[in-house]
Design an enzyme around this catalytic site. Structure first.
Site, PDB file in Angstrom:
ATOM      1  N   HIS A 255       0.855  -1.186   0.000  1.00 31.39           N
ATOM      2  CA  HIS A 255       0.000   0.000   0.000  1.00 31.39           C
ATOM      3  C   HIS A 255       0.896   1.243   0.000  1.00 31.39           C
ATOM      4  O   HIS A 255       2.115   1.153  -0.045  1.00 31.39           O
ATOM      5  CB  HIS A 255      -0.894   0.015   1.241  1.00 31.39           C
ATOM      6  CG  HIS A 255      -2.002  -1.004   1.209  1.00 31.39           C
ATOM      7  ND1 HIS A 255      -3.292  -0.680   0.927  1.00 31.39           N
ATOM      8  CD2 HIS A 255      -1.988  -2.349   1.422  1.00 31.39           C
ATOM      9  CE1 HIS A 255      -4.045  -1.770   0.972  1.00 31.39           C
ATOM     10  NE2 HIS A 255      -3.269  -2.803   1.272  1.00 31.39           N
ATOM     11  N   SER A 256       0.273   2.396   0.044  1.00 30.55           N
ATOM     12  CA  SER A 256       0.997   3.654   0.245  1.00 30.55           C
ATOM     13  C   SER A 256       0.013   4.656   0.837  1.00 30.55           C
ATOM     14  O   SER A 256      -1.198   4.491   0.665  1.00 30.55           O
ATOM     15  CB  SER A 256       1.578   4.169  -1.075  1.00 30.55           C
ATOM     16  OG  SER A 256       0.601   4.781  -1.882  1.00 30.55           O
ATOM     17  N   TYR A 308      -4.348   3.458  12.932  1.00 31.43           N
ATOM     18  CA  TYR A 308      -5.573   3.528  13.729  1.00 31.43           C
ATOM     19  C   TYR A 308      -6.265   2.175  13.575  1.00 31.43           C
ATOM     20  O   TYR A 308      -6.007   1.437  12.620  1.00 31.43           O
ATOM     21  CB  TYR A 308      -6.494   4.654  13.244  1.00 31.43           C
ATOM     22  CG  TYR A 308      -6.654   4.705  11.743  1.00 31.43           C
ATOM     23  CD1 TYR A 308      -7.479   3.806  11.074  1.00 31.43           C
ATOM     24  CD2 TYR A 308      -5.959   5.642  10.977  1.00 31.43           C
ATOM     25  CE1 TYR A 308      -7.620   3.829   9.710  1.00 31.43           C
ATOM     26  CE2 TYR A 308      -6.087   5.673   9.597  1.00 31.43           C
ATOM     27  CZ  TYR A 308      -6.929   4.763   8.970  1.00 31.43           C
ATOM     28  OH  TYR A 308      -7.058   4.789   7.598  1.00 31.43           O
ATOM     29  N   GLU A 330       3.564  -0.122   3.736  1.00 31.35           N
ATOM     30  CA  GLU A 330       3.121   1.177   3.216  1.00 31.35           C
ATOM     31  C   GLU A 330       4.343   1.851   2.594  1.00 31.35           C
ATOM     32  O   GLU A 330       5.241   2.307   3.302  1.00 31.35           O
ATOM     33  CB  GLU A 330       2.541   2.035   4.340  1.00 31.35           C
ATOM     34  CG  GLU A 330       1.278   1.468   4.979  1.00 31.35           C
ATOM     35  CD  GLU A 330       0.017   1.849   4.216  1.00 31.35           C
ATOM     36  OE1 GLU A 330       0.115   2.671   3.273  1.00 31.35           O
ATOM     37  OE2 GLU A 330      -1.061   1.331   4.561  1.00 31.35           O
TER      38      GLU A 330
END
Length: 556
Positions: A255-256, A308, A330
């Site tokens: 992901h990023s 989170y 990420e």
């Protein structure tokens, strides 16, 4: 939205886009003016791995990959807009009878282009023996899904660069039924922002319809919209079923952006660490962290802590289903360019991420040489079984003894300690309980644990406490049965017109429950908090519970 967790990704979107455009233009000038710059990573495929490609390019590239020796392209399903969902299988070249299997996916979120680029780069490296990371094809069968969300990704090229979700129209009967049940009532569904589901909130990892689901939204118009049900989307359904059919030893999802490495679990603020937490912390597999954290300054930790809490993620789902090594990476950057990392940053991004992946590869294959020698009859190399990771001892002793857990029949929930070399001893609580206020104990240089075992906060009963849950602790038939007029009203709680919405609050110490009767607002509403007391789970005093019971009895 109230109650929704969020983080500010970038404070100046216009500046981020301008910076990225300027950087990309500069990169193009360098490429055009340099005779020495070889922008193609491998001559075997003649594909520019340091440039973003649209879906047409990627499909064409994948077909060419499938023509290479030992590479198979497998179409596993279709997206909402009838695009192929495919996996590239890059086979082991060592001739191993049962090679290890690793699964890598990219592009669950459409706007995270640097993610899609990495899966293409990884395949390009694996198919070229002369490449920097070509060695990772030895002993491992790679299953790589470059684009989990092809519809959304194509939409970011043609319409909205920052689109996140897939392209589900959200007008089908299943969506309508779930929208009514959740109380969202199709608000905005089918319109521009109301199209699409957040695929990384759609896996069966603590998926709950509506407000009870942590970190997801019941509103179609939100980027974190959860979908009609777990695996309601063809992309998540086909993706998950394929992974289970392969059962890889490691699952890596790209992901990023943030430059962080995340491990399970993320589904709640008090989500436990995985049962094999030490694999992530102190084993050879931690070299992934050492490389990305030490060399490239990435951050590392449990998803619920670093970002989170959010349920429905593919990494939590994979670990829950028996894939013990499950990381979310990420990728770049930390916020300057955000989702629009320019082409000129792709080379360093690809190589640093591949270095982290290679460390996971090293961990998965760590015993292959020894086992091969044993199979060949070399006595000096006994067959090595995969180790079970045991917490190293501390100079302060065993925390279970020091803090009085051993042979203590008064302790209902017995924690399991995991101590690192630095003396920090984290603990996990058994099913049905949660960590108390004390997150860990530490062995100090003076060979004394902190906090002091005699301190009130170190009381064994305070390490693990009962974990409230919506499923187990919101039986209002039981609460109402304490009071005469409401002692026999089981049918009332089965009434479909009675709306009951209970949600575990972030700290995990209370459940808030709201009630109303559908179509009969004149009966009013009721609300209470369920919590643990000295006498057990309680929904409140009589004056609070009775109005709820009365509302349920009157609803028809």
């Amino acid at each position: 939205m109230s109650g929704m967790n969020y983080r500010i990704m970038h404070s100046n979107l216009d500046q981020m886009i301008a910076d990225s455009a300027a950087e990309s233009a500069s990169s193009e000038r360098v490429i055009m003016n340099s005779q020495l710059f070889n922008h193609f990573e491998t001559s075997k495929t003649q594909y520019d791995y340091f440039k973003y490609h649209n879906m047409e390019d990627i499909y064409d590239w994948s077909d060419r990959m499938a023509e290479l020796d030992g590479v198979e392209k497998k179409v596993i399903g279709k997206s909402w807009e009838d695009r192929d969902l495919f996996v590239l299988i890059v086979g082991d070249k060592s001739g191993m009878k049962n090679p290890h299997k690793m699964f890598v996916d990219c592009g669950i979120h459409a706007r995270e282009w640097v993610s899609h680029a990495f899966c293409q780069y990884l395949v390009g490296q694996l198919v070229d023996d002369s490449s920097k990371f070509g060695f990772m094809r030895t002993g491992v069968e790679w299953h790589i899904m470059p684009v989990v969300n092809p519809d959304g990704y194509e939409f970011t090229h043609t319409n909205d660069r920052f689109w996140r979700k897939n392209r589900n129209p959200n007008t089908d009967p299943a969506t309508r039924a779930s929208q009514i049940e959740s109380g969202a009532y199709m608000s905005g569904c089918g319109e521009y922002r109301g199209i699409g589901v957040d695929l990384n909130r759609n896996y069966d990892a603590m998926w709950r319809l509506g407000d009870p689901m942590v970190g997801a939204s019941k509103w179609c118009t939100d980027d974190s919209y959860q979908g009609a049900s777990a695996f309601s989307e063809p992309e998540t359904k086909e993706h998950s079923e394929y992974i289970l059919s392969v059962m890889p030893e490691a699952y890596l999802t790209m992901h990023s952006y943030a430059e962080v490495i995340l491990f399970p679990y993320t589904y709640a603020i008090d989500a436990p660490r995985p049962h094999n937490y030490l694999v992530y912390e102190i084993s050879e597999g931690n070299r992934c962290v050492l490389i990305l954290e030490t060399v490239y300054r990435w951050t590392y930790g449990q998803g619920r802590t670093i970002f989170y809490p959010a349920a429905g993620g593919s990494d939590d789902w994979a670990h829950k289903n028996g894939i013990n090594i499950s990381y979310t990476l990420e990728l770049r950057d930390k916020g300057r360019f955000g989702f629009v990392v320019p082409d000129s940053y792709l080379e360093r991004t690809m190589k640093e991420t591949a270095a982290g992946v290679s460390a996971v590869y090293d961990h998965v294959t760590r015993h292959d040489a020894v086992n091969a020698a044993a199979a060949a009859g070399v006595k000096e190399a006994p067959l090595v079984a995969k180790p079970s990771f045991v917490a190293p001892p501390t100079s302060c002793g065993d925390p279970t003894e020091v803090y009085g857990f051993k042979n203590n029949k008064q302790v209902k929930y017995m924690p399991t300690f995991s101590c690192a070399d630095n003396g920090r001893c984290d603990y996990t609580c058994p099913k049905g309980s949660r960590n108390g206020k004390l997150s860990a104990v530490t062995c100090r240089p003076n060979k004394q644990f902190k906090p002091n075992p005699k301190a009130p906060m170190a009381n064994p009963a305070k390490f693990c406490t009962y974990a409230l849950s919506v499923d187990n602790d919101t039986d209002f038939q039981k609460f109402c049965s304490k009071y005469g007029p409401f002692s026999n009203m089981s049918s009332a709680w089965e009434n479909s017109n009675l709306h009951k919405n209970c949600k575990l609050l972030p700290r995990g110490t209370k459940i808030v429950c709201n009630f109303y009767c559908k179509g009969q607002r004149s009966l009013g509403t009721a609300k209470t908090f369920v919590k643990m007391t000295k006498n057990g789970v309680s929904a409140g005093a009589k004056k609070i519970v009775e109005p709820i019971c009365s509302l349920a009895k009157s609803c028809n």
